[in-house]
Design a protein around this motif. Structure first.
Motif, PDB file in Angstrom:
ATOM      1  N   SER A 175       4.692 -17.443   4.924  1.00 24.31           N
ATOM      2  CA  SER A 175       5.968 -16.852   4.525  1.00 24.31           C
ATOM      3  C   SER A 175       6.558 -16.068   5.690  1.00 24.31           C
ATOM      4  O   SER A 175       5.854 -15.642   6.594  1.00 24.31           O
TER       5      SER A 175
ATOM      6  N   LEU B 208       7.414 -12.983   7.234  1.00 22.99           N
ATOM      7  CA  LEU B 208       6.973 -11.605   7.049  1.00 22.99           C
ATOM      8  C   LEU B 208       7.774 -10.687   7.965  1.00 22.99           C
ATOM      9  O   LEU B 208       7.302 -10.266   9.014  1.00 22.99           O
TER      10      LEU B 208
ATOM     11  N   LEU C  31       6.198  -7.451   9.156  1.00 22.07           N
ATOM     12  CA  LEU C  31       4.881  -7.572   9.789  1.00 22.07           C
ATOM     13  C   LEU C  31       4.887  -8.507  10.993  1.00 22.07           C
ATOM     14  O   LEU C  31       3.820  -8.858  11.505  1.00 22.07           O
ATOM     15  N   SER C  32       6.039  -8.899  11.466  1.00 22.74           N
ATOM     16  CA  SER C  32       6.146  -9.932  12.488  1.00 22.74           C
ATOM     17  C   SER C  32       5.475  -9.579  13.814  1.00 22.74           C
ATOM     18  O   SER C  32       5.068 -10.473  14.546  1.00 22.74           O
TER      19      SER C  32
ATOM     20  N   GLN D 157      -1.382 -11.299   9.561  1.00 23.36           N
ATOM     21  CA  GLN D 157      -0.261 -11.853   8.803  1.00 23.36           C
ATOM     22  C   GLN D 157      -0.747 -12.917   7.816  1.00 23.36           C
ATOM     23  O   GLN D 157      -0.256 -12.981   6.682  1.00 23.36           O
TER      24      GLN D 157
ATOM     25  N   ILE E 261      -2.158 -11.374   4.649  1.00 19.31           N
ATOM     26  CA  ILE E 261      -1.092 -10.916   3.748  1.00 19.31           C
ATOM     27  C   ILE E 261      -0.435 -12.111   3.069  1.00 19.31           C
ATOM     28  O   ILE E 261      -0.166 -12.087   1.865  1.00 19.31           O
ATOM     29  N   THR E 262      -0.214 -13.180   3.819  1.00 17.87           N
ATOM     30  CA  THR E 262       0.369 -14.397   3.250  1.00 17.87           C
ATOM     31  C   THR E 262      -0.527 -14.965   2.153  1.00 17.87           C
ATOM     32  O   THR E 262      -0.044 -15.393   1.094  1.00 17.87           O
TER      33      THR E 262
ATOM     34  N   VAL F 138       3.386  -3.568   4.443  1.00 19.13           N
ATOM     35  CA  VAL F 138       2.854  -4.520   3.464  1.00 19.13           C
ATOM     36  C   VAL F 138       3.556  -4.301   2.118  1.00 19.13           C
ATOM     37  O   VAL F 138       3.979  -5.262   1.459  1.00 19.13           O
TER      38      VAL F 138
ATOM     39  N   THR G 137       7.000  -5.694   2.221  1.00 20.16           N
ATOM     40  CA  THR G 137       6.956  -7.152   2.141  1.00 20.16           C
ATOM     41  C   THR G 137       6.877  -7.598   0.689  1.00 20.16           C
ATOM     42  O   THR G 137       7.637  -8.469   0.247  1.00 20.16           O
ATOM     43  N   GLU G 138       5.982  -6.986  -0.071  1.00 21.06           N
ATOM     44  CA  GLU G 138       5.848  -7.311  -1.497  1.00 21.06           C
ATOM     45  C   GLU G 138       7.142  -6.983  -2.236  1.00 21.06           C
ATOM     46  O   GLU G 138       7.614  -7.760  -3.067  1.00 21.06           O
TER      47      GLU G 138
END
Length: 167
Positions: A2, A4, A7-8, A15, A18-19, A155, A158-159
């Motif tokens: 995805s 992110l 978080l890039s 990453q 998290i994905t 994080v 992101t969610e």
């Protein structure tokens, strides 16, 4: 993987973790397990008291704060979690500095640790205007877990961006 946004600049294996949590719909649960409760700093006056307590503990000699408040116009999508503004005005033969901190209203319902990290970040700008080594050293002085909290907050964002409210 995805996109992110927050978080890039972190390593690809991180990453990917998290994905994987996103893909299995477990990221929100992970965040809530790590940070089960949200803070109770809901008004501008409470936020000012909260920020002033931190400032008075760590930055007693720094410039005073004219204003601390939540701001509905700050959008985290534009990479702004909070804003520190300052201006200098000449009054007679003196220069008066005015410092303001505005925190995105998105952070009214987050864990206290995230609010603390953002306030510490904005307070550090009272002494260090740029995001340099001295700036981050000051952030770590005020909040020893600063970098971990910044990651965890990214994080969380992101969610929030992908699936909506966590709390």
């Amino acid at each position: 993987m995805s996109k992110l946004t927050y978080l890039s600049h972190y390593p690809l294996p991180l990453q990917q973790q998290i994905t994987d949590l996103l893909d299995t719909n477990q990221l929100a649960d992970y965040i809530r397990r790590k940070y089960p409760k949200t803070h109770q700093v809901n008004s501008d006056s409470q936020l000012r008291e909260y920020a002033m307590a931190i400032k008075n503990h760590f930055l007693k000699q720094s410039s005073p704060l004219a204003q601390v408040k939540y701001d509905n116009k700050i959008h985290v999508v534009n990479n702004a979690l909070g804003l520190h503004t300052y201006s200098n005005r000449v009054q007679g033969n003196k220069i008066k500095a005015k410092n303001e901190i505005k925190i995105s209203a998105t952070f009214k319902n987050v864990p206290e640790a995230f609010l603390n990290m953002i306030v510490v970040h904005e307070l550090a700008h009272l002494k260090e205007k740029e995001h340099n080594k001295a700036f981050y050293k000051l952030c770590e002085y005020m909040q020893p877990a600063y970098h971990q909290l910044e990651f965890d907050m990214r994080v969380y964002l992101t969610e929030l961006e992908i699936n909506g409210a966590v709390y």
